[in-house]
Design a protein around this motif. Structure first.
Motif, PDB file in Angstrom:
ATOM      1  N   LEU A 144      -5.576   5.778  -0.486  1.00 50.12           N
ATOM      2  CA  LEU A 144      -5.897   6.098  -1.569  1.00 50.12           C
ATOM      3  C   LEU A 144      -7.339   6.333  -1.638  1.00 50.12           C
ATOM      4  CD1 LEU A 144      -4.438   2.768  -3.252  1.00 50.12           C
ATOM      5  CD2 LEU A 144      -3.461   5.259  -3.174  1.00 50.12           C
ATOM      6  N   PHE A 145      -8.120   5.872  -0.916  1.00 54.43           N
ATOM      7  CA  PHE A 145     -10.035   5.999  -1.142  1.00 54.43           C
ATOM      8  C   PHE A 145      -9.846   7.722  -0.623  1.00 54.43           C
ATOM      9  CE2 PHE A 145     -10.839   1.884  -1.642  1.00 54.43           C
ATOM     10  CZ  PHE A 145     -12.229   1.852  -1.894  1.00 54.43           C
ATOM     11  N   GLU A 146      -9.119   7.994   0.252  1.00 55.81           N
ATOM     12  CA  GLU A 146      -9.225   9.552   0.797  1.00 55.81           C
ATOM     13  C   GLU A 146      -8.736  10.320  -0.359  1.00 55.81           C
ATOM     14  OE1 GLU A 146      -7.611  12.489   4.527  1.00 55.81           O
ATOM     15  OE2 GLU A 146      -7.296  10.126   4.451  1.00 55.81           O
ATOM     16  N   GLY A 252       1.775  -2.624  -1.517  1.00 56.31           N
ATOM     17  CA  GLY A 252       1.275  -1.425  -1.811  1.00 56.31           C
ATOM     18  C   GLY A 252       0.588  -1.380  -3.300  1.00 56.31           C
ATOM     19  N   LYS A 253       0.724  -2.595  -3.891  1.00 54.87           N
ATOM     20  CA  LYS A 253       0.363  -2.672  -5.333  1.00 54.87           C
ATOM     21  C   LYS A 253      -1.244  -2.809  -5.736  1.00 54.87           C
ATOM     22  CE  LYS A 253       4.901  -4.327  -6.627  1.00 54.87           C
ATOM     23  NZ  LYS A 253       5.379  -2.959  -7.216  1.00 54.87           N
ATOM     24  N   CYS A 254      -2.013  -3.203  -4.550  1.00 50.86           N
ATOM     25  CA  CYS A 254      -3.461  -3.206  -4.779  1.00 50.86           C
ATOM     26  C   CYS A 254      -4.070  -2.285  -3.629  1.00 50.86           C
ATOM     27  CB  CYS A 254      -4.072  -4.643  -4.205  1.00 50.86           C
ATOM     28  SG  CYS A 254      -3.087  -6.076  -4.814  1.00 50.86           S
ATOM     29  N   ALA A 255      -5.212  -1.772  -4.452  1.00 53.05           N
ATOM     30  CA  ALA A 255      -6.108  -0.849  -3.904  1.00 53.05           C
ATOM     31  C   ALA A 255      -7.123  -1.495  -2.926  1.00 53.05           C
ATOM     32  CB  ALA A 255      -6.737   0.273  -4.669  1.00 53.05           C
ATOM     33  N   MET A 256      -7.609  -2.790  -3.566  1.00 51.81           N
ATOM     34  CA  MET A 256      -8.403  -3.570  -2.686  1.00 51.81           C
ATOM     35  C   MET A 256      -8.154  -4.919  -3.072  1.00 51.81           C
ATOM     36  SD  MET A 256     -12.043  -1.853  -3.761  1.00 51.81           S
ATOM     37  CE  MET A 256     -11.846  -1.748  -5.700  1.00 51.81           C
ATOM     38  N   TRP A 257      -8.416  -5.628  -1.724  1.00 46.60           N
ATOM     39  CA  TRP A 257      -8.138  -7.165  -1.936  1.00 46.60           C
ATOM     40  C   TRP A 257      -9.240  -7.852  -1.051  1.00 46.60           C
ATOM     41  CZ3 TRP A 257      -4.136  -9.885   1.741  1.00 46.60           C
ATOM     42  CH2 TRP A 257      -4.399 -11.278   1.372  1.00 46.60           C
ATOM     43  N   VAL A 267      -1.392  -8.093   7.163  1.00 40.40           N
ATOM     44  CA  VAL A 267      -1.345  -6.490   6.400  1.00 40.40           C
ATOM     45  C   VAL A 267      -1.398  -5.578   7.478  1.00 40.40           C
ATOM     46  CG1 VAL A 267      -2.384  -7.358   4.206  1.00 40.40           C
ATOM     47  CG2 VAL A 267      -3.639  -6.648   6.183  1.00 40.40           C
ATOM     48  N   PHE A 268      -1.668  -5.397   8.801  1.00 42.10           N
ATOM     49  CA  PHE A 268      -1.842  -4.701   9.759  1.00 42.10           C
ATOM     50  C   PHE A 268      -0.478  -4.543  10.376  1.00 42.10           C
ATOM     51  CE2 PHE A 268      -6.303  -4.506   9.062  1.00 42.10           C
ATOM     52  CZ  PHE A 268      -6.573  -3.280   9.142  1.00 42.10           C
ATOM     53  N   ASP A 269       0.609  -5.483  10.326  1.00 46.69           N
ATOM     54  CA  ASP A 269       1.696  -5.646  10.996  1.00 46.69           C
ATOM     55  C   ASP A 269       2.795  -4.882  10.293  1.00 46.69           C
ATOM     56  OD1 ASP A 269       3.913  -6.275  12.337  1.00 46.69           O
ATOM     57  OD2 ASP A 269       3.941  -8.558  12.215  1.00 46.69           O
ATOM     58  N   ASP A 274       4.175  -2.911   4.283  1.00 46.78           N
ATOM     59  CA  ASP A 274       4.297  -1.262   3.915  1.00 46.78           C
ATOM     60  C   ASP A 274       3.254  -0.391   4.285  1.00 46.78           C
ATOM     61  OD1 ASP A 274       6.828  -2.468   3.107  1.00 46.78           O
ATOM     62  OD2 ASP A 274       6.415  -2.625   0.973  1.00 46.78           O
ATOM     63  N   ILE A 275       2.287  -0.937   4.024  1.00 45.80           N
ATOM     64  CA  ILE A 275       0.979   0.048   4.056  1.00 45.80           C
ATOM     65  C   ILE A 275       0.121  -0.430   5.332  1.00 45.80           C
ATOM     66  CG2 ILE A 275       0.852   0.543   1.630  1.00 45.80           C
ATOM     67  CD1 ILE A 275      -1.359  -2.129   2.926  1.00 45.80           C
ATOM     68  N   ALA A 276       0.779  -0.506   6.504  1.00 40.51           N
ATOM     69  CA  ALA A 276      -0.113  -1.082   7.685  1.00 40.51           C
ATOM     70  C   ALA A 276      -0.912   0.001   8.083  1.00 40.51           C
ATOM     71  CB  ALA A 276       1.098  -1.713   8.634  1.00 40.51           C
ATOM     72  N   GLU A 277      -0.387   1.302   7.973  1.00 44.73           N
ATOM     73  CA  GLU A 277      -1.090   2.253   8.656  1.00 44.73           C
ATOM     74  C   GLU A 277      -2.282   3.054   7.729  1.00 44.73           C
ATOM     75  OE1 GLU A 277       1.837   5.409   9.493  1.00 44.73           O
ATOM     76  OE2 GLU A 277       2.824   4.362  10.957  1.00 44.73           O
ATOM     77  N   HIS A 278      -2.461   2.336   6.562  1.00 45.44           N
ATOM     78  CA  HIS A 278      -3.353   2.735   5.537  1.00 45.44           C
ATOM     79  C   HIS A 278      -4.230   1.768   5.062  1.00 45.44           C
ATOM     80  CE1 HIS A 278      -0.941   6.410   5.489  1.00 45.44           C
ATOM     81  NE2 HIS A 278       0.029   5.816   5.010  1.00 45.44           N
ATOM     82  N   VAL A 279      -4.678   0.679   6.056  1.00 40.01           N
ATOM     83  CA  VAL A 279      -5.650  -0.391   5.578  1.00 40.01           C
ATOM     84  C   VAL A 279      -6.835  -0.155   6.406  1.00 40.01           C
ATOM     85  CG1 VAL A 279      -5.848  -2.849   5.765  1.00 40.01           C
ATOM     86  CG2 VAL A 279      -3.393  -2.125   5.283  1.00 40.01           C
ATOM     87  N   GLY A 280      -7.743  -0.476   5.544  1.00 39.07           N
ATOM     88  CA  GLY A 280      -9.142  -0.520   6.026  1.00 39.07           C
ATOM     89  C   GLY A 280      -9.744  -1.701   5.929  1.00 39.07           C
TER      90      GLY A 280
END
Length: 435
Positions: A144-146, A252-257, A267-269, A274-280
């Protein structure tokens, strides 16, 4: 020899003669967090090897705290092992409510991260063994940031977080820019808000134990919190604590937490997220100061003095908080899921390093958190997101209820702070801290 067999041998080696002579059932009260659910699943191996059995009492965080506090304060004896934290362990230990656990034969105490061990001790005596430890940090959706052309800095400010949240919020598609704890409780919404107040330059008490909730930093911090939650947070946020926000972020309902570093293992599992590949991830935000912007906590296992099964309980503690247990979780559940933040060996294990890109950040956050120096101005207490006095549990919960009411729109920030200041002052006067 496999890790699983190592664990069984270790448990057998640590077993006490009393438990070997006849089987015992111990009752364990714990919180319904993911790491503890794994512990329950794997504990059948300890039961099989020792012949003992476990009666699990698994509770929501606020309920757990209420139940174990009542039981230990009254000597009720319902539980042989309690899941408590770095707030309770030294206070309850000093009051003689907990068994010392620094004398278990064969246990690798030197492998415990020093700050974690110290946080569970009183005057050098260890009163709980750490199951996992954490600080707090910022998780965000890199995709989402990208897409929005945004770049998360290594050290974000709360002003930047609000700007990012505004850009990324899309309520029509159930995407919320920022998820924060709203469920009332000293260890729920106040865990986050406590750090927010710190970094806005506030403190719970001045050096004479006079409550400071009527001062500007508290107003600034609470106003910020209510504003971003109203504009960019999910609906019904007063019901959202750690587990609820974790579920929102993973789906996938929060952009930041902004929350506990221990969440990274979930969250990385990809089997859970659902968004494990897109977590920073990056540091917890700052405002006016970097003091106390990230908390320190260690969920731990302790034995109340009211238990009649101390030796069996110690054997389980040694099993569940050992390096071998960490390795068992890695083999059985994946290395990204191992309990973080307690042992030096975890952060030297290449399997974990390869699976957990957040490992170094989490370790550094835990080491950097300083409960003895939590605020910009001097204070008479230790603790970052809590105050290490017995009265804080009641005070923090009461204040959390006031702020949750403000989040629900039932009162203004000023009204919530005025009520919180008045109640806190009354409690401190009744306890003899102030006149």
């Amino acid at each position: 020899m496999s890790i699983k067999r190592n664990l069984l041998v270790s448990a057998a080696g640590l077993a006490i003669a009393a438990s070997a002579a006849h089987a015992e059932e111990i009752t364990i009260a714990t919180v319904n967090n993911g790491d503890m659910i794994i512990m329950q699943e794997l504990s059948s191996q300890w039961e099989e090897e020792t012949g003992n059995t476990i009666n699990w009492v698994t509770l929501e965080e606020n309920v757990l705290r209420q139940r174990v506090t009542t039981d230990i304060a009254t000597g009720g004896g319902q539980y042989d092992i309690m899941t408590i934290g770095s707030y309770e362990a030294p206070i309850w230990g000093a009051q003689g409510w907990l068994e010392p656990v620094g004398d278990i034969e064969g246990y690798d105490y030197d492998d415990l991260i020093p700050a974690v061990r110290e946080g569970l001790s009183h005057e050098g005596t260890l009163y709980a063994l750490p199951f996992y430890a954490e600080s707090s940090f910022t998780l965000y959706r890199t995709d989402l940031f990208e897409e929005a052309g945004l770049e998360m800095p290594d050290q974000p400010t709360y002003e930047q977080i609000a700007q990012f949240a505004e850009t990324l919020t899309d309520r029509e598609n159930e995407l919320y820019g920022l998820c924060l704890r709203g469920k009332p409780g000293w260890g729920e919404n106040m865990a986050f808000i406590g750090t927010l107040v710190n970094t806005f330059g506030g403190r719970w008490f001045d050096e004479n134990w006079v409550p400071q909730l009527d001062q500007q930093p508290w107003n600034d911090a609470l106003t910020y919190y209510l504003d971003v939650m109203e504009k960019y947070g999910p609906p019904g946020a007063t019901s959202n604590g750690y587990n609820e926000n974790q579920a929102l972020f993973q789906t996938g309902k929060c952009a930041m937490w902004i929350d506990a570093t221990s969440a990274a293992g979930r969250v990385f599992d990809p089997s859970q997220s659902d968004i494990a590949e897109h977590v920073g991830f990056t540091a917890a935000p700052i405002a006016e100061t970097d003091k106390g912007n990230a908390w320190f906590w260690a969920w731990s296992l302790a034995i109340p003095t009211s238990s009649s099964k101390t030796e069996v309980a110690k054997d389980f503690l040694a099993w569940a908080t050992s390096e071998d247990y960490v390795n068992l979780v890695g083999e059985e559940k994946g290395w990204v899921a191992v309990p973080p933040g307690t042992r030096v060996s975890t952060y030297e294990n290449q399997n974990y390093i390869d699976a957990a890109p957040f490992a170094e950040t989490v370790l550094n956050s835990i080491k950097a958190a300083d409960p003895s120096d939590p605020t910009a101005e001097p204070v008479p207490y230790t603790g970052i997101q809590y105050v290490s006095i017995p009265e804080f549990q009641g005070i923090g919960t009461m204040v959390g209820q006031q702020f949750s009411a403000a989040l629900a729109g039932q009162k203004s920030a000023e009204e919530a702070l005025q009520a919180a200041q008045q109640s806190t002052m009354q409690e401190m006067q009744a306890a003899g801290y102030t006149q």
